[in-house]
Design an enzyme around this catalytic site. Structure first.
Site, PDB file in Angstrom:
ATOM      1  N   ASN A  84       0.821  -1.203   0.000  1.00  0.00           N
ATOM      2  CA  ASN A  84       0.000   0.000   0.000  1.00  0.00           C
ATOM      3  C   ASN A  84       0.859   1.258   0.000  1.00  0.00           C
ATOM      4  O   ASN A  84       1.858   1.331   0.716  1.00  0.00           O
ATOM      5  CB  ASN A  84      -0.911  -0.013   1.229  1.00  0.00           C
ATOM      6  CG  ASN A  84      -2.182   0.772   1.016  1.00  0.00           C
ATOM      7  OD1 ASN A  84      -2.227   1.702   0.236  1.00  0.00           O
ATOM      8  ND2 ASN A  84      -3.224   0.390   1.729  1.00  0.00           N
ATOM      9  N   GLN A 140     -14.702  -1.576   0.039  1.00  0.00           N
ATOM     10  CA  GLN A 140     -15.543  -0.399  -0.196  1.00  0.00           C
ATOM     11  C   GLN A 140     -16.106  -0.557  -1.609  1.00  0.00           C
ATOM     12  O   GLN A 140     -15.408  -0.317  -2.589  1.00  0.00           O
ATOM     13  CB  GLN A 140     -14.715   0.872  -0.036  1.00  0.00           C
ATOM     14  CG  GLN A 140     -14.264   1.088   1.404  1.00  0.00           C
ATOM     15  CD  GLN A 140     -13.016   1.953   1.503  1.00  0.00           C
ATOM     16  OE1 GLN A 140     -11.989   1.603   0.955  1.00  0.00           O
ATOM     17  NE2 GLN A 140     -13.118   3.064   2.201  1.00  0.00           N
ATOM     18  N   HIS A 151     -11.917  -0.232  -9.055  1.00  0.00           N
ATOM     19  CA  HIS A 151     -11.389  -1.586  -9.244  1.00  0.00           C
ATOM     20  C   HIS A 151     -11.565  -2.290  -7.902  1.00  0.00           C
ATOM     21  O   HIS A 151     -11.044  -1.818  -6.880  1.00  0.00           O
ATOM     22  CB  HIS A 151      -9.899  -1.509  -9.625  1.00  0.00           C
ATOM     23  CG  HIS A 151      -9.299  -2.807 -10.069  1.00  0.00           C
ATOM     24  ND1 HIS A 151      -8.421  -2.898 -11.122  1.00  0.00           N
ATOM     25  CD2 HIS A 151      -9.434  -4.078  -9.597  1.00  0.00           C
ATOM     26  CE1 HIS A 151      -8.034  -4.150 -11.293  1.00  0.00           C
ATOM     27  NE2 HIS A 151      -8.637  -4.887 -10.359  1.00  0.00           N
ATOM     28  N   HIS A 153     -11.187  -4.148  -4.631  1.00  0.00           N
ATOM     29  CA  HIS A 153      -9.999  -4.505  -3.851  1.00  0.00           C
ATOM     30  C   HIS A 153     -10.375  -4.730  -2.393  1.00  0.00           C
ATOM     31  O   HIS A 153     -11.249  -4.069  -1.860  1.00  0.00           O
ATOM     32  CB  HIS A 153      -8.890  -3.462  -3.963  1.00  0.00           C
ATOM     33  CG  HIS A 153      -9.312  -2.057  -3.651  1.00  0.00           C
ATOM     34  ND1 HIS A 153     -10.061  -1.293  -4.515  1.00  0.00           N
ATOM     35  CD2 HIS A 153      -9.068  -1.270  -2.569  1.00  0.00           C
ATOM     36  CE1 HIS A 153     -10.263  -0.083  -3.995  1.00  0.00           C
ATOM     37  NE2 HIS A 153      -9.680  -0.050  -2.799  1.00  0.00           N
ATOM     38  N   HIS A 155      -9.081  -4.638   1.423  1.00  0.00           N
ATOM     39  CA  HIS A 155      -8.069  -4.172   2.369  1.00  0.00           C
ATOM     40  C   HIS A 155      -7.830  -5.284   3.387  1.00  0.00           C
ATOM     41  O   HIS A 155      -8.780  -5.795   3.997  1.00  0.00           O
ATOM     42  CB  HIS A 155      -8.548  -2.927   3.124  1.00  0.00           C
ATOM     43  CG  HIS A 155      -8.720  -1.717   2.272  1.00  0.00           C
ATOM     44  ND1 HIS A 155      -7.759  -0.739   2.170  1.00  0.00           N
ATOM     45  CD2 HIS A 155      -9.752  -1.321   1.481  1.00  0.00           C
ATOM     46  CE1 HIS A 155      -8.189   0.213   1.362  1.00  0.00           C
ATOM     47  NE2 HIS A 155      -9.401  -0.113   0.928  1.00  0.00           N
TER      48      HIS A 155
END
Length: 211
Positions: A84, A140, A151, A153, A155
């Site tokens: 990240n 999200q 896109h 993803h 976390h």
């Protein structure tokens, strides 16, 4: 002769790949000596020869943005994991489908399964590596949910006691980091929080966990 025989089996060679062999007295003896050798070669060897070139050409996309392969530390046929730019906590990484998919509902069944299995595997290793005691998995899904890069993803965040004063504060912090991430990617500003070298070094360390 061996190389031609292998090519007939569908094996592809990088330009740098070559064979060392001893000259044979006749073409028939060369053929007879080749066949036993072919029987002893394993299919995995063929795959590794093909993959050597494929890994160099592989590109990773995160929405409209290109991700340098040095920032990716794990990948399957359908998913990849990257470090990240601005992690909330040590070990905060992103798991993405390789195909550019905006919403979770648009993933195929195979992509959905692979994405979560990858997140499970990554989370388990990073929790241990960072000596954490829990994990936060979060998606999200859509702009109103805080998604800023179109896109899908996940976390993955290793957690320890006291890392946030109130546990749910992590979600507010995640929203803020998503906005900052998009600004960074859009404007291509100098990275103040983490340099490319720092991210590459972290990815190298994580990559060792999956060898």
């Amino acid at each position: 002769m061996l190389k031609q025989a292998l090519l007939s089996y569908g094996v592809h060679f990088p330009r740098s790949f070559f064979f060392l062999h001893s000259p044979s007295s006749s073409s028939s003896s060369s053929s007879s000596s080749t066949l036993p050798l072919l029987r002893t070669l394993r299919i995995s060897s063929f795959s590794s020869i093909k993959m050597a070139g494929e890994e160099e050409k592989q590109e990773f996309k995160f929405g409209p943005y290109k991700i340098h392969k040095s920032e990716v530390f794990y990948a399957t046929n359908l998913s990849y994991a990257m470090v990240n730019l601005r992690p909330l906590l040590p070990g905060h990484v992103l798991i993405c489908p390789k195909r550019e998919v905006k919403r979770f509902v648009d993933l195929t069944a195979e992509e959905t399964s692979d994405l979560w299995l990858t997140a499970q595997k990554i989370g388990n290793q990073l929790e241990s590596y960072h000596k954490a005691s829990s994990l936060t998995f979060a998606i999200q899904d859509g702009p109103q949910a805080g998604q800023t890069v179109p896109h899908v993803h996940i976390h993955v965040v290793p957690r320890r006691g006291g890392d946030f004063e109130k546990n749910d504060e992590i979600y507010d912090a995640m929203d803020e980091k998503e906005k900052e991430l998009k600004e960074k990617l859009d404007l291509d500003k100098e990275r103040k929080d983490r340099s490319f070298e720092e991210m590459t070094q972290e990815a190298d360390e994580y990559r060792k966990l999956f060898l």
